[in-house]
Design a protein around this motif. Structure first.
Motif, mmCIF file in Angstrom:
data_model
loop_
_atom_site.group_PDB
_atom_site.id
_atom_site.type_symbol
_atom_site.label_atom_id
_atom_site.label_comp_id
_atom_site.label_asym_id
_atom_site.label_seq_id
_atom_site.Cartn_x
_atom_site.Cartn_y
_atom_site.Cartn_z
ATOM 1 N N GLU A 197 0.867 -1.183 0.000
ATOM 2 C CA GLU A 197 0.000 0.000 0.000
ATOM 3 C C GLU A 197 0.901 1.230 0.000
ATOM 4 O OE1 GLU A 197 -2.614 2.156 3.382
ATOM 5 O OE2 GLU A 197 -3.312 0.136 2.846
ATOM 6 N N ASP A 198 0.829 2.022 -1.056
ATOM 7 C CA ASP A 198 1.665 3.217 -1.153
ATOM 8 C C ASP A 198 1.250 4.237 -0.094
ATOM 9 O OD1 ASP A 198 3.151 2.230 -3.250
ATOM 10 O OD2 ASP A 198 1.952 3.202 -4.806
ATOM 11 N N LEU A 199 2.245 4.761 0.605
ATOM 12 C CA LEU A 199 2.018 5.797 1.604
ATOM 13 C C LEU A 199 2.377 7.177 1.071
ATOM 14 C CD1 LEU A 199 3.444 4.053 4.800
ATOM 15 C CD2 LEU A 199 1.111 4.011 3.896
ATOM 16 N N SER A 200 2.843 7.235 -0.172
ATOM 17 C CA SER A 200 3.145 8.508 -0.827
ATOM 18 C C SER A 200 2.866 8.346 -2.312
ATOM 19 C CB SER A 200 4.612 8.909 -0.595
ATOM 20 O OG SER A 200 5.484 7.957 -1.177
ATOM 21 N N HIS A 201 2.768 9.460 -2.992
ATOM 22 C CA HIS A 201 2.490 9.446 -4.427
ATOM 23 C C HIS A 201 3.572 10.258 -5.131
ATOM 24 C CE1 HIS A 201 -1.411 7.630 -3.621
ATOM 25 N NE2 HIS A 201 -1.587 8.547 -2.672
ATOM 26 N N ASP A 202 4.306 9.618 -6.013
ATOM 27 C CA ASP A 202 5.425 10.270 -6.699
ATOM 28 C C ASP A 202 4.955 11.566 -7.345
ATOM 29 O OD1 ASP A 202 6.527 7.883 -5.976
ATOM 30 O OD2 ASP A 202 6.903 7.169 -8.011
ATOM 31 N N GLN A 203 5.690 12.616 -7.104
ATOM 32 C CA GLN A 203 5.356 13.929 -7.657
ATOM 33 C C GLN A 203 6.164 14.141 -8.936
ATOM 34 O OE1 GLN A 203 6.593 15.726 -4.105
ATOM 35 N NE2 GLN A 203 4.654 15.412 -3.038
ATOM 36 N N THR A 204 5.579 13.746 -10.043
ATOM 37 C CA THR A 204 6.212 13.807 -11.357
ATOM 38 C C THR A 204 5.185 14.300 -12.374
ATOM 39 O OG1 THR A 204 5.599 11.607 -12.173
ATOM 40 C CG2 THR A 204 7.520 11.735 -10.686
ATOM 41 N N PRO A 205 5.615 14.647 -13.593
ATOM 42 C CA PRO A 205 4.659 15.066 -14.625
ATOM 43 C C PRO A 205 3.724 13.948 -15.083
ATOM 44 C CG PRO A 205 6.866 15.848 -15.160
ATOM 45 C CD PRO A 205 7.009 14.864 -14.031
ATOM 46 N N PHE A 206 3.978 12.694 -14.684
ATOM 47 C CA PHE A 206 3.024 11.629 -14.985
ATOM 48 C C PHE A 206 1.690 11.892 -14.285
ATOM 49 C CE2 PHE A 206 6.915 9.071 -15.872
ATOM 50 C CZ PHE A 206 6.576 8.621 -17.134
ATOM 51 N N ARG A 207 1.729 12.568 -13.147
ATOM 52 C CA ARG A 207 0.507 12.906 -12.431
ATOM 53 C C ARG A 207 -0.177 14.093 -13.096
ATOM 54 N NH1 ARG A 207 1.494 13.337 -6.027
ATOM 55 N NH2 ARG A 207 -0.176 14.838 -6.362
ATOM 56 N N ARG A 208 -1.437 13.944 -13.468
ATOM 57 C CA ARG A 208 -2.148 15.012 -14.173
ATOM 58 C C ARG A 208 -2.210 16.286 -13.350
ATOM 59 N NH1 ARG A 208 -2.777 16.711 -19.019
ATOM 60 N NH2 ARG A 208 -2.500 14.488 -19.462
ATOM 61 N N VAL A 214 2.490 22.680 -12.969
ATOM 62 C CA VAL A 214 3.749 23.241 -13.475
ATOM 63 C C VAL A 214 3.558 23.896 -14.839
ATOM 64 C CG1 VAL A 214 5.177 21.665 -12.136
ATOM 65 C CG2 VAL A 214 4.516 21.012 -14.454
ATOM 66 N N LYS A 215 2.609 23.398 -15.631
ATOM 67 C CA LYS A 215 2.321 24.054 -16.911
ATOM 68 C C LYS A 215 1.815 25.474 -16.677
ATOM 69 C CE LYS A 215 1.732 22.404 -20.712
ATOM 70 N NZ LYS A 215 2.504 22.437 -21.988
ATOM 71 N N LEU A 216 0.979 25.651 -15.677
ATOM 72 C CA LEU A 216 0.485 26.986 -15.347
ATOM 73 C C LEU A 216 1.602 27.907 -14.875
ATOM 74 C CD1 LEU A 216 -2.874 26.159 -13.502
ATOM 75 C CD2 LEU A 216 -2.601 27.250 -15.747
ATOM 76 N N CYS A 217 2.682 27.318 -14.384
ATOM 77 C CA CYS A 217 3.837 28.111 -13.928
ATOM 78 C C CYS A 217 4.827 28.376 -15.058
ATOM 79 C CB CYS A 217 4.534 27.400 -12.780
ATOM 80 S SG CYS A 217 3.551 27.279 -11.272
ATOM 81 N N GLY A 218 4.529 27.916 -16.258
ATOM 82 C CA GLY A 218 5.379 28.213 -17.402
ATOM 83 C C GLY A 218 6.320 27.121 -17.836
ATOM 84 N N ALA A 219 6.205 25.936 -17.266
ATOM 85 C CA ALA A 219 7.119 24.853 -17.646
ATOM 86 C C ALA A 219 6.724 24.244 -18.985
ATOM 87 C CB ALA A 219 7.108 23.770 -16.570
ATOM 88 N N ARG A 220 7.722 23.894 -19.775
ATOM 89 C CA ARG A 220 7.503 22.990 -20.901
ATOM 90 C C ARG A 220 7.682 21.575 -20.369
ATOM 91 N NH1 ARG A 220 11.300 23.405 -25.679
ATOM 92 N NH2 ARG A 220 12.870 23.742 -24.065
#
Length: 345
Positions: A197-208, A214-220
């Motif tokens: 059971e995951d206790l954390s969720h990877d914070q990557t661009p795979f997550r919508r 980050v797109k709203l912050c100007g990232a490509r």
């Protein structure tokens, strides 16, 4: 790679006078120091394969172990291990409060960033009088303060930083704080199966949600092949982390080929902050039950190649030590914790 494994008992057996044994009575597995830090070694094991910490408020014993090993880089045999970990038992001199963390440095000065955050985060948490009353607020404040202090330090964190996965054990409650793409996983007994059971969720661009933020912050957001023109940059879907681990989506400034981070949160990375990378942790709270066997915290160097279930399956045999350990800590039921830091298991 480093691994901490912990296991806790749900009760203490009664001693002759009916008292709960104190930490000095636990035996040779217990450390005389309540602070352990580690990092920047090629291949190393901690001095003791198992350490113990009592949690008297809920009458269980927390066992933990750590393994750290430099990743496998055939083209860079002398590459430094940028990962580190920190364990602090009895935070704020509270016998029921214990901290575990893994810090995965990256960039030219990733080692220094990892070590800085390893040391400062627990110092700030330990000095916060509101830690017990509001752990989530204290965690958020500590991460932001550590990030600010890293920016103000002599370390150049413009293109370097660290991710962090940490667990605060408070009685029978876990507070899991994550910044980046390292991970915490719980082994849960479910009938005759043990499931991850995951206790954390990877914070990557795979997550919508992270992608849109980050797109709203100007990232490509593009993979390396897309940036280099080998694939269509207009295609903004990348499958999942398992299928695209070799060329994941990364964050880039609008008119440059940097910083190229594959995560959306970290500590440090002042350049990436301009395009949405933040140091705000996601904090999960979980109450321990008898079905919770152990948890593992590890860097993405483990989970890039192994699923959460694979890790639980591999670690589980190491956790079955009741008969061996019961005489060492006067108990027969445990909760366990493992920590791994590595780029290759």
């Amino acid at each position: 790679m480093g691994c901490i494994h912990g296991k806790c008992c749900s009760r203490y057996p009664s001693s002759s006078d009916g008292d709960i044994p104190d930490s000095q009575e636990v035996g040779p597995c217990c450390s005389s120091s309540n602070l352990h830090v580690h990092g920047n070694h090629g291949d190393a094991l901690t001095e003791n394969s198992l350490e113990l910490a009592l949690v008297p408020s809920h009458k269980f014993c927390l066992g933990y172990s750590v393994l750290t090993k430099r990743g496998y880089y055939p083209d860079f045999p002398d590459k430094e291990n940028q990962d580190s970990f920190c364990i602090k038992t009895q935070v704020q001199d509270n016998p029921n409060l214990h901290f575990f963390g893994v810090f995965d440095g990256h960039g030219q000065f990733g080692t220094r960033c990892s070590n800085f955050v390893r040391d400062r985060l627990i110092e700030i948490l330990s000095s916060d009088p509101a830690l017990l009353d509001d752990p989530v607020k204290a965690y958020t404040s500590a991460f932001l303060a550590t990030n600010s202090q890293l920016h103000d330090s002599e370390i150049d964190d413009s293109m370097s930083g660290t991710t962090a996965i940490t667990v605060l054990v408070s009685g029978n409650t876990l507070f899991v704080a994550n910044v980046g793409d390292s991970r915490a996983v719980m082994a849960v007994e479910n009938g005759n199966r043990v499931v991850a059971e995951d206790l954390s969720h990877d914070q990557t661009p795979f997550r919508r949600d992270e992608y849109e933020r980050v797109k709203l912050c100007g990232a490509r957001v593009l993979s390396v092949d897309q940036v280099e023109g080998l694939k269509n940059p207009d295609i903004q879907t990348w499958g999942d982390e398992e299928s695209e681990c070799g060329d994941p989506p990364r964050l880039w400034v609008q008119n440059g080929m940097y910083p190229g981070t594959a995560f959306t949160r970290s500590v440090g990375d002042s350049t990436a902050e301009k395009i949405g990378v933040i140091s705000v942790p996601e904090v999960l709270k979980i109450q321990l039950t008898p079905n919770h066997l152990f948890f593992v915290i590890a860097s993405d160097g483990v989970f890039e190649f192994l699923s959460s279930q694979d890790v639980v399956n591999m670690v589980r045999p190491m956790s079955i030590r009741e008969k061996e350990l019961s005489s060492a800590c006067f108990t027969d039921l445990w909760f366990q914790c493992f920590i791994f830091t590595s780029k290759w298991w």
